[in-house]
Scaffold this motif. Structure first.
Motif, PDB file in Angstrom:
ATOM      1  N   LEU A 145       0.903  -1.251   0.277  1.00 21.14           N
ATOM      2  CA  LEU A 145       0.279  -0.092  -0.259  1.00 21.14           C
ATOM      3  C   LEU A 145       0.818   1.266  -0.058  1.00 21.14           C
ATOM      4  CD1 LEU A 145      -2.519  -1.317   2.661  1.00 21.14           C
ATOM      5  CD2 LEU A 145      -2.877  -0.645  -0.549  1.00 21.14           C
ATOM      6  N   ASP A 146       2.018   1.107   0.500  1.00 19.65           N
ATOM      7  CA  ASP A 146       2.680   2.350   0.642  1.00 19.65           C
ATOM      8  C   ASP A 146       3.456   2.441  -0.600  1.00 19.65           C
ATOM      9  OD1 ASP A 146       2.823   2.813   2.953  1.00 19.65           O
ATOM     10  OD2 ASP A 146       4.210   1.779   4.410  1.00 19.65           O
ATOM     11  N   PHE A 147       3.529   1.452  -1.327  1.00 18.58           N
ATOM     12  CA  PHE A 147       4.359   1.540  -2.744  1.00 18.58           C
ATOM     13  C   PHE A 147       3.180   1.519  -3.623  1.00 18.58           C
ATOM     14  CE2 PHE A 147       3.908  -0.675  -7.193  1.00 18.58           C
ATOM     15  CZ  PHE A 147       5.021   0.185  -7.666  1.00 18.58           C
ATOM     16  N   LEU A 148       1.854   1.557  -3.832  1.00 21.30           N
ATOM     17  CA  LEU A 148       0.387   1.848  -4.219  1.00 21.30           C
ATOM     18  C   LEU A 148       0.464   3.079  -4.255  1.00 21.30           C
ATOM     19  CD1 LEU A 148      -1.305  -1.380  -4.606  1.00 21.30           C
ATOM     20  CD2 LEU A 148      -0.097  -0.402  -6.334  1.00 21.30           C
ATOM     21  N   ARG A 149       0.550   3.688  -2.796  1.00 21.94           N
ATOM     22  CA  ARG A 149      -0.064   5.230  -2.433  1.00 21.94           C
ATOM     23  C   ARG A 149       1.061   6.595  -2.979  1.00 21.94           C
ATOM     24  NH1 ARG A 149      -0.318   4.589   2.274  1.00 21.94           N
ATOM     25  NH2 ARG A 149       1.390   5.358   3.278  1.00 21.94           N
ATOM     26  N   HIS A 150       2.478   6.013  -3.243  1.00 23.34           N
ATOM     27  CA  HIS A 150       3.860   6.571  -3.679  1.00 23.34           C
ATOM     28  C   HIS A 150       3.355   6.736  -5.324  1.00 23.34           C
ATOM     29  CE1 HIS A 150       7.879   7.531  -5.369  1.00 23.34           C
ATOM     30  NE2 HIS A 150       7.951   8.665  -4.392  1.00 23.34           N
ATOM     31  N   ASP A 324     -17.703 -11.082  10.553  1.00 18.42           N
ATOM     32  CA  ASP A 324     -16.971 -11.054  11.114  1.00 18.42           C
ATOM     33  C   ASP A 324     -15.224 -11.158  11.313  1.00 18.42           C
ATOM     34  OD1 ASP A 324     -18.872 -11.008  13.496  1.00 18.42           O
ATOM     35  OD2 ASP A 324     -19.763 -12.971  12.612  1.00 18.42           O
ATOM     36  N   PHE A 325     -14.479 -11.651  10.953  1.00 17.56           N
ATOM     37  CA  PHE A 325     -13.521 -11.768  10.037  1.00 17.56           C
ATOM     38  C   PHE A 325     -12.709 -11.242   9.995  1.00 17.56           C
ATOM     39  CE2 PHE A 325     -14.999 -14.122   6.560  1.00 17.56           C
ATOM     40  CZ  PHE A 325     -13.962 -13.616   5.657  1.00 17.56           C
ATOM     41  N   GLY A 326     -11.177 -10.489  10.422  1.00 15.99           N
ATOM     42  CA  GLY A 326     -11.081  -9.176   8.904  1.00 15.99           C
ATOM     43  C   GLY A 326     -10.492  -9.504   7.695  1.00 15.99           C
ATOM     44  N   THR A 327      -9.834  -8.381   6.744  1.00 21.40           N
ATOM     45  CA  THR A 327      -9.609  -8.542   5.791  1.00 21.40           C
ATOM     46  C   THR A 327      -8.495  -7.258   5.336  1.00 21.40           C
ATOM     47  OG1 THR A 327     -11.290  -7.631   4.458  1.00 21.40           O
ATOM     48  CG2 THR A 327     -11.254  -9.258   5.185  1.00 21.40           C
ATOM     49  N   GLU A 328      -7.632  -7.590   4.006  1.00 23.34           N
ATOM     50  CA  GLU A 328      -7.647  -6.439   3.963  1.00 23.34           C
ATOM     51  C   GLU A 328      -8.360  -5.292   3.695  1.00 23.34           C
ATOM     52  OE1 GLU A 328      -3.187  -8.503   2.916  1.00 23.34           O
ATOM     53  OE2 GLU A 328      -4.816  -7.929   0.928  1.00 23.34           O
ATOM     54  N   ALA A 329      -9.503  -5.674   3.316  1.00 18.91           N
ATOM     55  CA  ALA A 329     -10.271  -4.181   2.515  1.00 18.91           C
ATOM     56  C   ALA A 329     -10.122  -2.728   3.161  1.00 18.91           C
ATOM     57  CB  ALA A 329     -11.829  -4.653   2.171  1.00 18.91           C
ATOM     58  N   GLY A 330     -10.260  -3.421   5.049  1.00 19.37           N
ATOM     59  CA  GLY A 330     -10.506  -1.990   5.518  1.00 19.37           C
ATOM     60  C   GLY A 330      -9.062  -0.931   5.175  1.00 19.37           C
ATOM     61  N   LEU A 331      -8.213  -2.075   4.915  1.00 18.82           N
ATOM     62  CA  LEU A 331      -6.579  -0.758   4.962  1.00 18.82           C
ATOM     63  C   LEU A 331      -6.522  -0.490   3.478  1.00 18.82           C
ATOM     64  CD1 LEU A 331      -4.336  -3.581   6.094  1.00 18.82           C
ATOM     65  CD2 LEU A 331      -4.615  -1.556   6.773  1.00 18.82           C
ATOM     66  N   PHE A 332      -7.149  -0.874   2.472  1.00 22.72           N
ATOM     67  CA  PHE A 332      -7.116   0.019   1.210  1.00 22.72           C
ATOM     68  C   PHE A 332      -8.743   0.702   0.832  1.00 22.72           C
ATOM     69  CE2 PHE A 332      -5.078  -4.418  -0.842  1.00 22.72           C
ATOM     70  CZ  PHE A 332      -4.609  -4.232  -1.447  1.00 22.72           C
ATOM     71  N   ARG A 333      -9.586   0.491   1.600  1.00 26.79           N
ATOM     72  CA  ARG A 333      -9.894   1.765   1.708  1.00 26.79           C
ATOM     73  C   ARG A 333      -9.759   3.084   2.763  1.00 26.79           C
ATOM     74  NH1 ARG A 333     -15.644   2.738   3.453  1.00 26.79           N
ATOM     75  NH2 ARG A 333     -16.125   0.972   1.742  1.00 26.79           N
ATOM     76  N   ASN A 334      -8.939   2.644   3.657  1.00 23.24           N
ATOM     77  CA  ASN A 334      -8.059   4.113   4.809  1.00 23.24           C
ATOM     78  C   ASN A 334      -7.322   4.248   3.815  1.00 23.24           C
ATOM     79  OD1 ASN A 334      -9.604   3.410   6.317  1.00 23.24           O
ATOM     80  ND2 ASN A 334      -8.610   3.605   8.084  1.00 23.24           N
ATOM     81  N   GLU A 335      -5.905   3.540   3.672  1.00 23.09           N
ATOM     82  CA  GLU A 335      -4.766   3.893   2.573  1.00 23.09           C
ATOM     83  C   GLU A 335      -5.142   4.748   1.359  1.00 23.09           C
ATOM     84  OE1 GLU A 335      -1.927   4.326   4.907  1.00 23.09           O
ATOM     85  OE2 GLU A 335      -3.344   3.439   6.362  1.00 23.09           O
TER      86      GLU A 335
END
Length: 392
Positions: A145-150, A324-335
């Motif tokens: 995500l850092d790479f894609l944001r950059h 109920d379980f976590g995923t990477e989706a919240g990070l893709f949305r937030n970042e």
């Protein structure tokens, strides 16, 4: 479909256990995508020997769709498998193997979709994001995500293919993992009053964690869509002491809080700090440290999302669900600010245990769903309503 199953067999054969180097499986995926002419970036992880991958098929413009998955799997040690967990084995239409549901089945569908996209006149790109060490708390995707944001990557939205039985999920809980370190004072057990027993302090903090759960259940606004409609507190690990005749001077607790989307953990962590201060009386009776060891955000649903409408159309569904379980989706949305849905073949109830499996029918539905997404990328500005997306 046979291509997807054979691809899954190859993926399952890699024992890509979380927390271990992942070059073999990522090399294999990269070679498959390179043969399609995809534009590929290997992104090093923060830990040596780990990397993620981001590949694009189609024109180098914004407005494409991201398909996201993790290539790591949980360990198999001690589990009573009835077949080799790293050999895909079919019985009665079920394809058994570690990661078949969580979530190499979706990666196999992704690679089939990429092969299809490579032969189509795409007007917008198909992106594939494959991370490492998701099973350790979504840690591997962060450098990606850092790479894609950059790079300033922009897209219409992201499909995270965790196993939902091909239902469209729009929200999940977040997580904060905590280490509570209780410091006492060692002494000979013949006179334990000369010491401060760190295990006794830890027992008090376990009680505090249980009390926090009751506090949350009675005060937090409930979301009835979740099986447990409020945030949860779990004490998972505890260790302390060195010998029975020594008053222990250190005891460590590992705990987690699973948070409803949009709920901040800070008031709950402050609640635990206050409990620790009461137990130690400002340090005169020991000391308790509370550290966050890992955290990832929940995913809050966005009912007006155009991308959600698109996902529902291709899933041929009018309803959504939460997980109920976590995923990477919240990070893709937030970042990255990407609209996200979670939709993939398999069932999380089969994951993380012996004889995990996915069915041929589920993989076929995954292939159909992604084929329709790829077809949509051939039409400029394609939206759920069949018109043009704003600004595209």
């Amino acid at each position: 479909m046979n291509d997807t199953v054979s691809t899954l067999a190859s993926l399952v054969a890699f024992p890509s256990i979380c927390g271990t180097p992942n070059a073999p499986i990522m090399d294999w995926i990269e070679q498959r995508l390179a043969a399609l002419g995809a534009h590929i970036h290997r992104v090093p992880g923060y830990d040596e020997g780990r990397s993620s991958l981001f590949a694009s098929v189609g024109p180098d413009i914004e407005g494409g769709i991201v398909l996201s998955a993790h290539a790591d799997v949980v360990p198999v040690a001690g589990q009573p498998w009835t077949s080799d967990p790293f050999t895909l084995t079919e019985r009665d239409g079920r394809l058994y193997g570690r990661g078949s549901s969580d979530m190499k089945g979706f990666i196999a569908c992704m690679l089939t979709a990429a092969a299809r996209a490579a032969t189509q006149p795409l007007t917008r790109p198909l992106h594939l994001a494959i991370s490492h060490d998701e099973e350790l708390g979504c840690v591997g995707v962060r450098s990606l995500l850092d790479f894609l944001r950059h790079e300033g990557m922009g897209a219409q939205g992201c499909v995270v293919g965790e196993p939902t039985g091909m239902e469209v999920a729009v929200a999940h809980k977040g997580k904060v993992a905590l280490r509570l370190t209780c410091h006492g004072r060692a002494a000979h057990s013949a006179n334990p009053l000369r010491g401060i027993n760190a295990i006794v302090l830890a027992a008090g903090m376990v009680d505090a964690l249980q009390a926090l759960q009751k506090h949350i259940a009675s005060t937090e606004p409930h979301d009835p869509r979740f099986d447990v409609p409020f945030s949860t507190v779990q004490t998972g690990l505890i260790s302390g002491g060195t010998a029975l005749n020594i008053v222990p001077d250190r005891c460590e607790i590992m705990a987690e809080i699973r948070l409803l989307p949009g709920i901040s953990p800070q008031p709950y962590i402050a609640w635990l700090h206050e409990a620790g201060q009461r137990l130690t009386r400002d340090g005169s009776h020991g000391r308790i440290e509370i550290d966050i060891t890992n955290a990832y955000p929940g995913l809050a649903d966005d009912p007006g999302s155009e991308f959600l409408s698109l996902g529902l159309r291709h899933a041929r569904s009018n309803t959504t669900r939460v997980i109920d379980f976590g995923t990477e989706a919240g990070l893709f949305r937030n970042e990255l600010g990407l609209p996200c849905i979670i939709c993939g073949p398999g069932d999380i109830g089969r994951a993380h245990k012996a004889d995990e499996y996915v069915t041929r029918a589920e993989l076929a539905e995954g292939d159909r769903f992604l084929a329709e997404l790829v077809n949509g990328l051939c039409r400029p500005g394609y939206s759920a309503a069949g018109g043009s997306m704003p600004g595209m």
